[in-house]
Scaffold this motif. Structure first.
Motif, PDB file in Angstrom:
ATOM      1  N   SER A   1       0.825  -1.204   0.000  1.00 19.46           N
ATOM      2  CA  SER A   1       0.000   0.000   0.000  1.00 19.46           C
ATOM      3  C   SER A   1       0.862   1.257   0.000  1.00 19.46           C
ATOM      4  O   SER A   1       2.088   1.197   0.187  1.00 19.46           O
ATOM      5  N   GLY A   2       0.206   2.387  -0.162  1.00 16.90           N
ATOM      6  CA  GLY A   2       0.904   3.655  -0.063  1.00 16.90           C
ATOM      7  C   GLY A   2       1.528   3.858   1.303  1.00 16.90           C
ATOM      8  O   GLY A   2       2.656   4.351   1.422  1.00 16.90           O
ATOM      9  N   GLN A   3       0.821   3.460   2.339  1.00 16.95           N
ATOM     10  CA  GLN A   3       1.362   3.593   3.694  1.00 16.95           C
ATOM     11  C   GLN A   3       2.579   2.697   3.888  1.00 16.95           C
ATOM     12  O   GLN A   3       3.529   3.070   4.585  1.00 16.95           O
TER      13      GLN A   3
ATOM     14  N   ILE B   1       4.740   2.033   1.583  1.00 13.93           N
ATOM     15  CA  ILE B   1       5.842   2.765   0.941  1.00 13.93           C
ATOM     16  C   ILE B   1       6.391   3.823   1.886  1.00 13.93           C
ATOM     17  O   ILE B   1       7.611   3.953   2.071  1.00 13.93           O
TER      18      ILE B   1
ATOM     19  N   SER C   1      -0.222   7.345  -8.402  1.00 14.21           N
ATOM     20  CA  SER C   1      -1.045   6.461  -7.591  1.00 14.21           C
ATOM     21  C   SER C   1      -0.843   6.790  -6.114  1.00 14.21           C
ATOM     22  O   SER C   1      -0.021   7.642  -5.752  1.00 14.21           O
ATOM     23  N   GLU C   2      -1.564   6.083  -5.267  1.00 16.27           N
ATOM     24  CA  GLU C   2      -1.426   6.298  -3.819  1.00 16.27           C
ATOM     25  C   GLU C   2       0.014   6.060  -3.378  1.00 16.27           C
ATOM     26  O   GLU C   2       0.545   6.797  -2.531  1.00 16.27           O
ATOM     27  N   ARG C   3       0.665   5.058  -3.972  1.00 19.58           N
ATOM     28  CA  ARG C   3       2.044   4.757  -3.585  1.00 19.58           C
ATOM     29  C   ARG C   3       2.979   5.915  -3.936  1.00 19.58           C
ATOM     30  O   ARG C   3       3.845   6.292  -3.144  1.00 19.58           O
ATOM     31  N   THR C   4       2.812   6.479  -5.130  1.00 28.19           N
ATOM     32  CA  THR C   4       3.656   7.609  -5.525  1.00 28.19           C
ATOM     33  C   THR C   4       3.388   8.821  -4.645  1.00 28.19           C
ATOM     34  O   THR C   4       4.316   9.546  -4.254  1.00 28.19           O
TER      35      THR C   4
ATOM     36  N   LYS D   1       2.503   8.826  -1.581  1.00 28.32           N
ATOM     37  CA  LYS D   1       3.134   8.595  -0.283  1.00 28.32           C
ATOM     38  C   LYS D   1       4.656   8.691  -0.371  1.00 28.32           C
ATOM     39  O   LYS D   1       5.329   8.920   0.640  1.00 28.32           O
TER      40      LYS D   1
END
Length: 390
Positions: A229-231, A233, A256-259, A261
């Motif tokens: 998940s982004g968290q 990362i 995306s959420e990962r980027t 974060k």
């Protein structure tokens, strides 16, 4: 730098002794070179030097026993071990025993000095968290991976610190192919082991490239990227920043959420652009988005890759569209990058004196603020305006 620092060299060749003495001459006095492990232990008990340098490449088991005895007797002693890094268990045991750091054969006097200075900072509580340089493009094919690899290599070459090349293309990264490596430890493993991760486990697990930098990348096969998940990362990079001096990120081509974060962890975002209107407009959209999310403006650097002087679309045209300066200009030498990739090598290994390699070297210097060793033949190849990097 601290004064009255003393050290001894134990069980080490004349070649290594000379490099250690030369590298430390300005701030550490090597008071004795000792041939045997037992004599080294006795000297430490009687004279209490601040540092010990020991070669463990040939008789690691006995060396580790002596290191353990030394640190039990004098726990504040800084112990630097020389090892080829081929057996991760030796590195793990060394750190668990209490060694400060490792030197890899082939090191120079400057490497020794940097290693010792980093150790002194850590022992005095002056540790600075890693600076994170994220290489990014909204579309693939602009040279993100090749720049990330070679930038990490040059930052290590300049700083001799702990450098990590981190591949966050979790679905299927390219770093394993470009460097022809098969790491057994991936970001998926790190996320799974986060709760029990410490210095010893981390450095015994990470792949270390022959050039000196560490690599954390995905396997060649397709992966379930949604499992991170982004968290995850954010937590992963927050953890890694405590163990490295610099982290170079090969980032995914999306927001995306990962980027998203990843961005708060990033000190410099290196956005790639080429000499074309579609590429410029794509970067323009990136800049607009970064402004909307309040990404720090001084953390953004535009990198013009594959620059062609004869291209009718000039640098001034790009800067007009992007409403800002191009921070770094890298010339077009695509065949040379392919040559290096086909050999599983860095540019610095296969074409050290090429213009493009020297440009990346100066780019690493601009980002770290550390001046590289000057090359007579190549000067001022990179900066459009010298020292204008914010």
């Amino acid at each position: 730098m601290e004064q009255n620092l003393t050290g001894i060299i134990v069980n080490t060749s004349k070649n290594f002794q000379n490099k250690i003495i030369t590298g430390l001459i300005s701030f550490v006095e090597i008071v004795k070179t000792i041939e045997t492990l037992s004599d080294g232990y006795q000297y430490l008990r009687n004279h209490k030097p601040g540092m010990v340098f020991m070669d463990v490449t040939t008789n690691a088991k006995d060396c580790m026993k002596i290191v353990g005895l030394m640190l039990k007797k004098e726990p504040d002693t800084m112990v630097f071990l020389i090892d080829d890094g081929k057996d991760p268990d030796i590195i793990l045991e060394g750190f668990r025993t209490g060694a400060t750091d490792f030197l890899i054969p082939g090191f120079t006097g400057a490497d020794v000095a940097a290693c010792v200075k980093n150790g002194l900072k850590r022992s005095s509580g002056m540790v600075q968290k890693a600076e994170v340089f994220t290489v990014f493009s909204l579309k693939g094919g602009l040279g993100v991976t090749t720049l990330a690899i070679n930038l990490a290599d040059h930052i290590y070459d300049i700083t001799k610190g702990k450098i990590l090349l981190l591949d966050l293309n979790l679905f299927m990264g390219d770093i394993t192919s470009y460097l022809d490596i098969v790491p057994s430890f991936t970001p998926y493993d790190l996320v799974g082991d986060m709760d029990r991760m410490d210095k010893q486990l981390l450095f015994s697990s990470l792949f270390r490239h022959d050039c000196g930098f560490f690599v954390l990348t995905t396997p060649e096969e397709i992966n379930d990227s949604d499992s991170i998940s982004g968290q995850d990362i954010f937590d992963m990079i927050s953890l890694l920043k405590g163990y490295f001096d610099y982290i170079v990120v090969d980032s995914p081509h999306d927001f995306s959420e990962r980027t998203l974060k990843l961005l708060p962890c990033t000190d410099r975002l290196l956005v790639m652009v080429q000499q074309s209107i579609p590429s410029a407009k794509s970067v323009q959209k990136v800049i607009e988005f970064l402004n909307e999310i309040d990404f720090k403006p001084d953390g953004l650097n535009i990198v013009l890759n594959r620059h062609l002087k004869k291209n009718e679309f000039k640098i001034v045209d790009l800067e007009r569209i992007l409403s800002g300066q191009i921070s770094f200009v890298l010339e077009n030498d695509y065949p040379l990058f392919i040559q290096a990739a086909n050999k599983g090598a860095t540019l610095n290994s296969v074409a050290k004196n090429s213009r493009i390699n020297q440009q990346i070297n100066q780019m690493a210097a601009g980002l770290t603020g550390i001046k590289p060793v000057p090359e007579k033949k190549w000067k001022n190849l990179l900066f459009k305006k010298k020292n204008e990097i914010k």
